[in-house]
Design a protein around this motif. Structure first.
Motif, PDB file in Angstrom:
ATOM      1  N   SER A 172      -0.110 -43.514  -6.399  1.00  0.00           N
ATOM      2  CA  SER A 172       1.069 -44.139  -5.798  1.00  0.00           C
ATOM      3  C   SER A 172       0.675 -45.025  -4.622  1.00  0.00           C
ATOM      4  N   VAL A 173      -0.214 -44.520  -3.781  1.00  0.00           N
ATOM      5  CA  VAL A 173      -0.638 -45.276  -2.603  1.00  0.00           C
ATOM      6  C   VAL A 173      -1.422 -46.526  -3.004  1.00  0.00           C
ATOM      7  N   LEU A 174      -2.324 -46.393  -3.985  1.00  0.00           N
ATOM      8  CA  LEU A 174      -3.127 -47.548  -4.387  1.00  0.00           C
ATOM      9  C   LEU A 174      -2.239 -48.641  -4.982  1.00  0.00           C
ATOM     10  N   ALA A 175      -1.246 -48.252  -5.783  1.00  0.00           N
ATOM     11  CA  ALA A 175      -0.323 -49.250  -6.333  1.00  0.00           C
ATOM     12  C   ALA A 175       0.432 -49.954  -5.204  1.00  0.00           C
ATOM     13  N   ARG A 176       0.848 -49.177  -4.187  1.00  0.00           N
ATOM     14  CA  ARG A 176       1.509 -49.782  -3.017  1.00  0.00           C
ATOM     15  C   ARG A 176       0.579 -50.783  -2.338  1.00  0.00           C
ATOM     16  N   MET A 177      -0.684 -50.388  -2.135  1.00  0.00           N
ATOM     17  CA  MET A 177      -1.638 -51.261  -1.449  1.00  0.00           C
ATOM     18  C   MET A 177      -1.908 -52.537  -2.241  1.00  0.00           C
ATOM     19  N   GLN A 178      -1.757 -52.474  -3.568  1.00  0.00           N
ATOM     20  CA  GLN A 178      -1.989 -53.638  -4.413  1.00  0.00           C
ATOM     21  C   GLN A 178      -0.715 -54.441  -4.665  1.00  0.00           C
ATOM     22  N   MET A 238      -2.916 -28.182   5.242  1.00  0.00           N
ATOM     23  CA  MET A 238      -3.756 -28.817   4.220  1.00  0.00           C
ATOM     24  C   MET A 238      -4.534 -29.990   4.813  1.00  0.00           C
ATOM     25  N   GLY A 239      -3.819 -30.878   5.564  1.00  0.00           N
ATOM     26  CA  GLY A 239      -4.492 -31.991   6.205  1.00  0.00           C
ATOM     27  C   GLY A 239      -4.770 -33.144   5.254  1.00  0.00           C
ATOM     28  N   ASP A 240      -5.186 -34.255   5.822  1.00  0.00           N
ATOM     29  CA  ASP A 240      -5.501 -35.447   5.044  1.00  0.00           C
ATOM     30  C   ASP A 240      -7.000 -35.484   4.751  1.00  0.00           C
ATOM     31  N   LYS A 241      -7.501 -34.389   4.144  1.00  0.00           N
ATOM     32  CA  LYS A 241      -8.932 -34.302   3.865  1.00  0.00           C
ATOM     33  C   LYS A 241      -9.406 -35.458   2.987  1.00  0.00           C
ATOM     34  N   ALA A 242      -8.532 -35.897   2.103  1.00  0.00           N
ATOM     35  CA  ALA A 242      -8.931 -36.945   1.177  1.00  0.00           C
ATOM     36  C   ALA A 242      -8.954 -38.324   1.828  1.00  0.00           C
ATOM     37  N   GLY A 243      -8.336 -38.478   2.994  1.00  0.00           N
ATOM     38  CA  GLY A 243      -8.321 -39.774   3.663  1.00  0.00           C
ATOM     39  C   GLY A 243      -7.338 -40.758   3.074  1.00  0.00           C
ATOM     40  N   ILE A 244      -6.395 -40.269   2.247  1.00  0.00           N
ATOM     41  CA  ILE A 244      -5.461 -41.181   1.591  1.00  0.00           C
ATOM     42  C   ILE A 244      -4.488 -41.789   2.596  1.00  0.00           C
ATOM     43  N   VAL A 245      -3.929 -40.952   3.461  1.00  0.00           N
ATOM     44  CA  VAL A 245      -2.950 -41.444   4.432  1.00  0.00           C
ATOM     45  C   VAL A 245      -3.607 -42.432   5.385  1.00  0.00           C
ATOM     46  N   GLN A 246      -4.795 -42.064   5.892  1.00  0.00           N
ATOM     47  CA  GLN A 246      -5.506 -42.970   6.791  1.00  0.00           C
ATOM     48  C   GLN A 246      -5.898 -44.255   6.066  1.00  0.00           C
ATOM     49  N   GLY A 247      -6.282 -44.140   4.804  1.00  0.00           N
ATOM     50  CA  GLY A 247      -6.678 -45.321   4.042  1.00  0.00           C
ATOM     51  C   GLY A 247      -5.535 -46.309   3.873  1.00  0.00           C
ATOM     52  N   MET A 248      -4.324 -45.793   3.627  1.00  0.00           N
ATOM     53  CA  MET A 248      -3.177 -46.679   3.466  1.00  0.00           C
ATOM     54  C   MET A 248      -2.861 -47.383   4.783  1.00  0.00           C
ATOM     55  N   PRO A 303      -4.491 -32.522  -9.215  1.00  0.00           N
ATOM     56  CA  PRO A 303      -3.284 -33.223  -9.675  1.00  0.00           C
ATOM     57  C   PRO A 303      -2.490 -33.884  -8.559  1.00  0.00           C
ATOM     58  N   PHE A 304      -2.162 -33.124  -7.499  1.00  0.00           N
ATOM     59  CA  PHE A 304      -1.319 -33.722  -6.466  1.00  0.00           C
ATOM     60  C   PHE A 304      -2.008 -34.900  -5.802  1.00  0.00           C
ATOM     61  N   TRP A 305      -3.260 -34.714  -5.367  1.00  0.00           N
ATOM     62  CA  TRP A 305      -3.939 -35.766  -4.630  1.00  0.00           C
ATOM     63  C   TRP A 305      -4.203 -36.994  -5.499  1.00  0.00           C
ATOM     64  N   SER A 306      -4.499 -36.789  -6.777  1.00  0.00           N
ATOM     65  CA  SER A 306      -4.741 -37.953  -7.637  1.00  0.00           C
ATOM     66  C   SER A 306      -3.443 -38.732  -7.873  1.00  0.00           C
ATOM     67  N   LEU A 307      -2.299 -38.020  -7.984  1.00  0.00           N
ATOM     68  CA  LEU A 307      -1.017 -38.709  -8.140  1.00  0.00           C
ATOM     69  C   LEU A 307      -0.630 -39.439  -6.854  1.00  0.00           C
ATOM     70  N   LEU A 308      -0.864 -38.784  -5.713  1.00  0.00           N
ATOM     71  CA  LEU A 308      -0.596 -39.444  -4.439  1.00  0.00           C
ATOM     72  C   LEU A 308      -1.475 -40.685  -4.299  1.00  0.00           C
ATOM     73  N   ALA A 309      -2.746 -40.557  -4.666  1.00  0.00           N
ATOM     74  CA  ALA A 309      -3.661 -41.703  -4.581  1.00  0.00           C
ATOM     75  C   ALA A 309      -3.193 -42.838  -5.484  1.00  0.00           C
ATOM     76  N   PRO A 344      -9.128 -49.230   0.710  1.00  0.00           N
ATOM     77  CA  PRO A 344      -8.826 -48.530  -0.538  1.00  0.00           C
ATOM     78  C   PRO A 344      -9.904 -47.563  -1.004  1.00  0.00           C
ATOM     79  N   ARG A 345     -11.031 -47.467  -0.311  1.00  0.00           N
ATOM     80  CA  ARG A 345     -12.168 -46.733  -0.871  1.00  0.00           C
ATOM     81  C   ARG A 345     -11.885 -45.247  -1.040  1.00  0.00           C
ATOM     82  N   ALA A 346     -11.354 -44.581  -0.010  1.00  0.00           N
ATOM     83  CA  ALA A 346     -11.053 -43.155  -0.135  1.00  0.00           C
ATOM     84  C   ALA A 346      -9.951 -42.926  -1.163  1.00  0.00           C
ATOM     85  N   VAL A 347      -8.988 -43.840  -1.207  1.00  0.00           N
ATOM     86  CA  VAL A 347      -7.887 -43.712  -2.172  1.00  0.00           C
ATOM     87  C   VAL A 347      -8.432 -43.815  -3.594  1.00  0.00           C
ATOM     88  N   GLN A 348      -9.320 -44.758  -3.832  1.00  0.00           N
ATOM     89  CA  GLN A 348      -9.901 -44.920  -5.169  1.00  0.00           C
ATOM     90  C   GLN A 348     -10.735 -43.707  -5.561  1.00  0.00           C
TER      91      GLN A 348
END
Length: 402
Positions: free
Chosen positions: A36-42, A1-11, A28-34, A16-20
């Motif tokens: 969780s990650v954005l809350a962690r970053m904040q 699948m890969g980190d196409k969304a850039g969420i892992v790299q963004g964290m 569903p999965f990527w938005s939930l992961l985003a 936060p731009r790719a995560v947002q």
């Protein structure tokens, strides 16, 4: 699948731009992961856990989903990292203990990031059961003010040297307040004085030159800073000559205020900062950094605060190569690393940038990076303390420079 969304790299980068962007997606999965990650970053680790649990529940409902196991594992690693960021080192080690040996290769393969590191998770070896780990605690003084050691400010190295006097089991020690480190460092020589509990070792500590070291993990009975006493504090011991207090300890300080002459902190200390916190981290939270947006040449970059980076350059940047002109101008310099002093090639360039509304004109020090990593490669140094102060407070998820 890969980190196409850039969420892992963004964290990892604290960007936060790719995560947002993915947070608003209909996947569903990527938005939930985003989420969780954005809350962690904040800095909202409770919300991050909540979103990670929702992610696991979604995956379990989608039982036939390909790559289900590594996705659930990633959610569990995020929660383990949150335990360490929100709580103590003991919470972190207990949460990680059940995940060791299970995740590194499948997650690298899943996200298609060969260099993805979960530093220390598979390389911490405990020599005591988790239930026997001592419980940390703190006796807070309402307000603490500690000046930097003045004699160190007179040395040849320019800039601000944020070194404070502390007591480790009643032994006087000068310690660097280093937001660029997470786990705190203690020179091996202090082990001879006693008052330490051995709980294990870390077998993959790397410095910036790629040198490896095995460092025992010990628990110090008492650490006194100002009028506040920390009990049962974890340190990694190394051959380095300096004691370093990393973010794992500093994040516990309420209303932390760092100036050019010293630090103030405590539950009743004055604190005037309201900007939402921004963190970068790896999933297991073995590394975590305070991040600031830096505006330069009408573009935004994200830089983490490394108060242990001492010198006259306001900014520090790792680069994979130099231009031909930079190669001619590059000179060697020495810097403190986990396992001692390292020598690097570096070049200076003028730079004007704005950090939290403060316009700064100075230099960026560009250094060749010898080993690839995913942490941010652009740093704010302690030299910024000559132009302003840093504030942060984990309970209120705030941080600022002014």
């Amino acid at each position: 699948m890969g980190d196409k969304a850039g969420i892992v790299q963004g964290m990892h980068a604290g960007d936060p731009r790719a995560v947002q962007t993915m947070l608003a997606s209909q996947t569903p999965f990527w938005s939930l992961l985003a989420a969780s990650v954005l809350a962690r970053m904040q800095g909202d680790f409770t919300q991050s856990d909540k979103q990670a649990n929702r992610m696991v529940a979604y995956l379990e409902r989608e039982g036939g989903l390909r790559d289900l196991e590594p996705l659930v594992m990633y959610a569990e690693i995020l929660k383990a990292g949150n335990a360490g960021l929100a709580g103590s080192w003991k919470d972190w080690l207990v949460a990680l203990h059940g995940l060791q040996g299970k995740y590194e290769k499948p997650l690298r393969d899943f996200f298609r990031i060969p260099s993805l590191k979960f530093i220390n998770m598979d390389h911490i070896t405990l020599n005591v059961p988790t239930e026997d780990l001592p419980t940390p605690s703190v006796d807070w003084a309402p307000v603490n003010h500690v000046d930097y050691v003045k004699t160190l400010q007179k040395k040849a190295v320019p800039g601000i040297n944020p070194v404070v006097p502390v007591l480790i089991n009643q032994q006087k020690v000068d310690a660097v307040l280093d937001t660029g480190a997470f786990i705190s460092i203690l020179p091996n020589e202090y082990l001879k004085s006693g008052g330490f509990k051995s709980i294990g070792k870390v077998s993959n500590s790397f410095d910036a030159e790629g040198r490896s070291d095995t460092g025992p993990l010990v628990v110090v009975d008492n650490l006194t800073i100002g009028k506040t006493v920390f009990h049962n504090v974890i340190f990694q011991t190394t051959t380095a000559k300096k004691t370093i207090l990393g973010l794992q300890i500093l994040k516990q300080f309420p209303h932390f205020h760092m100036t050019d002459t010293g630090v103030t902190f405590g539950p009743a200390a004055e604190y005037d900062c309201h900007r939402p916190m921004l963190l970068s981290s790896d999933p297991s939270a073995n590394s975590a950094y305070l991040v600031f947006p830096v505006i330069s040449d009408q573009s935004v970059r994200y830089a983490y605060l490394d108060s242990g980076n001492i010198g006259d350059a306001l900014f520090f940047e790792h680069v994979p190569y130099f231009s031909s002109e930079e190669q001619k101008q590059a000179t060697s310099f020495r810097a403190l690393t986990t396992t001692g002093a390292g020598t690097f090639l570096a070049v200076y360039r003028p730079m004007t940038a704005t950090v939290d509304g403060v316009k700064l004109t100075g230099k960026v020090q560009k250094a060749l990076r010898h080993i690839p990593n995913l942490i941010p490669d652009f740093l704010l140094t302690s030299a910024l303390l000559q132009h302003g102060s840093f504030y942060f407070d984990f309970p209120t998820h705030t941080l600022c420079y002014k």
